[in-house]
Scaffold this motif. Structure first.
Motif, mmCIF file in Angstrom:
data_model
loop_
_atom_site.group_PDB
_atom_site.id
_atom_site.type_symbol
_atom_site.label_atom_id
_atom_site.label_comp_id
_atom_site.label_asym_id
_atom_site.label_seq_id
_atom_site.Cartn_x
_atom_site.Cartn_y
_atom_site.Cartn_z
ATOM 1 N N ARG A 135 10.285 65.704 -37.910
ATOM 2 C CA ARG A 135 11.628 65.069 -37.839
ATOM 3 C C ARG A 135 12.559 65.671 -38.994
ATOM 4 N N PRO A 191 16.915 59.326 -42.051
ATOM 5 C CA PRO A 191 16.624 58.501 -41.153
ATOM 6 C C PRO A 191 17.497 58.861 -39.718
ATOM 7 N N GLY A 204 8.404 58.249 -47.284
ATOM 8 C CA GLY A 204 9.030 59.270 -46.493
ATOM 9 C C GLY A 204 9.286 60.710 -47.220
ATOM 10 N N ARG A 205 8.493 60.809 -48.226
ATOM 11 C CA ARG A 205 8.671 62.188 -48.799
ATOM 12 C C ARG A 205 7.246 62.942 -48.701
ATOM 13 N N VAL A 259 14.461 66.342 -42.418
ATOM 14 C CA VAL A 259 14.605 65.936 -43.787
ATOM 15 C C VAL A 259 15.473 66.833 -44.341
ATOM 16 N N ASP A 317 1.528 63.992 -48.238
ATOM 17 C CA ASP A 317 2.292 62.864 -48.115
ATOM 18 C C ASP A 317 2.424 62.198 -49.492
ATOM 19 N N VAL A 338 12.402 52.324 -41.550
ATOM 20 C CA VAL A 338 12.436 53.510 -41.873
ATOM 21 C C VAL A 338 11.390 54.175 -42.616
ATOM 22 N N PRO A 339 10.874 53.539 -43.593
ATOM 23 C CA PRO A 339 9.677 53.889 -44.335
ATOM 24 C C PRO A 339 8.391 53.947 -43.657
ATOM 25 N N SER A 381 12.589 64.987 -48.045
ATOM 26 C CA SER A 381 12.433 63.550 -48.072
ATOM 27 C C SER A 381 13.244 63.314 -46.687
ATOM 28 N N ALA A 382 12.661 62.260 -46.023
ATOM 29 C CA ALA A 382 13.047 62.070 -44.497
ATOM 30 C C ALA A 382 14.591 61.552 -44.177
ATOM 31 N N ALA A 438 8.295 57.059 -41.248
ATOM 32 C CA ALA A 438 8.165 58.165 -42.003
ATOM 33 C C ALA A 438 6.786 58.601 -42.444
ATOM 34 N N ARG A 439 5.977 57.467 -42.397
ATOM 35 C CA ARG A 439 4.374 57.874 -42.892
ATOM 36 C C ARG A 439 3.764 57.736 -41.512
#
Length: 222
Positions: free
Chosen positions: A122, A189, A85-86, A124, A81, A20-21, A186-187, A24-25
């Motif tokens: 995506r 999932p 994921g934020r 968030v 960034d 997941v992280p 923040s993302a 997100a990046r």
């Protein structure tokens, strides 16, 4: 053979826990080059909106006010960034001269007003949303900063709020030249990624329990 399979499962679990992280990046949050709308209004001088491209450059427009005057105004945005994921998104409206020229009038502003929100790549969650009014030197005008996080949709839809716009009284003819918007998100999932992450976490937990049980069995045998 059993050890080889077990190690392979452990490696898969570790990869899943990091999935997941990593996702997100992998990309920008706001679609580069996409369009969104900015809006501001003076209660006497009238309302103005413009379609802006999210590319980090200043874009300038002319606005014909109800007073008969012409206002030059600009918009600029930035995405940061924050890792894990934020992201932070900063947008500012700039007026030359002041955005709200009529003495005593109330000023409002919005991002994504009407039908053109920020285009997000995506899902968030909105963690923090602020709006503030600033003078020509960049200083905050008379405490005009609000936390409007509670009014954003969850998951966030790219609009500043779920409805309406926000402003401050008596900003007219006070040399207010900037309105700033600050968003921290923040993302969320995706279902497949979340399932993979949960599966990896379950494998790691099962492995830990197996290890503890094995040690307990050895001690009992002794």
């Amino acid at each position: 053979m059993i050890r080889t399979v077990h190690r392979a499962m452990l490696a898969l679990a570790a990869a899943a826990a990091l999935a997941v992280p990593a996702l997100a990046r992998a990309e920008s949050l706001v679609v580069p080059g996409s369009e969104y709308q900015v809006y501001f209004q003076g209660s006497v001088s009238g309302s103005t909106s413009a379609t802006v491209r999210f590319d980090g450059t200043e874009e300038w427009f002319n606005a014909e006010l109800l007073t008969g005057d012409t206002l030059l105004f600009g918009a600029q945005e930035a995405e940061t960034d924050l890792g894990g994921g934020r992201w932070a998104i900063d947008i500012q409206l700039i007026g030359e001269p002041q955005l709200f020229p009529v003495a005593g009038e109330t000023g409002w502003a919005n991002v994504g007003f009407n039908t053109m929100p920020l285009q997000l790549s995506r899902a968030v969650r909105m963690d923090r949303a602020l709006i503030s009014f600033h003078l020509a030197d960049g200083s905050l005008y008379s405490g005009s900063s609000w936390d409007i996080t509670a009014y954003a949709a969850q998951p966030w839809d790219g609009y500043m709020t779920q409805g309406g716009t926000y402003g401050f009284t008596d900003v007219g003819d006070q040399d207010v030249r900037q309105v700033r918007f600050h968003f921290e998100v923040s993302a969320v999932p995706e279902p497949a990624s979340l399932a993979l992450w949960l599966g990896g976490a379950a494998l790691l937990l099962a492995r830990r329990r197996y290890s503890v049980a094995g040690r307990a069995g050895v001690q009992s045998a002794d």
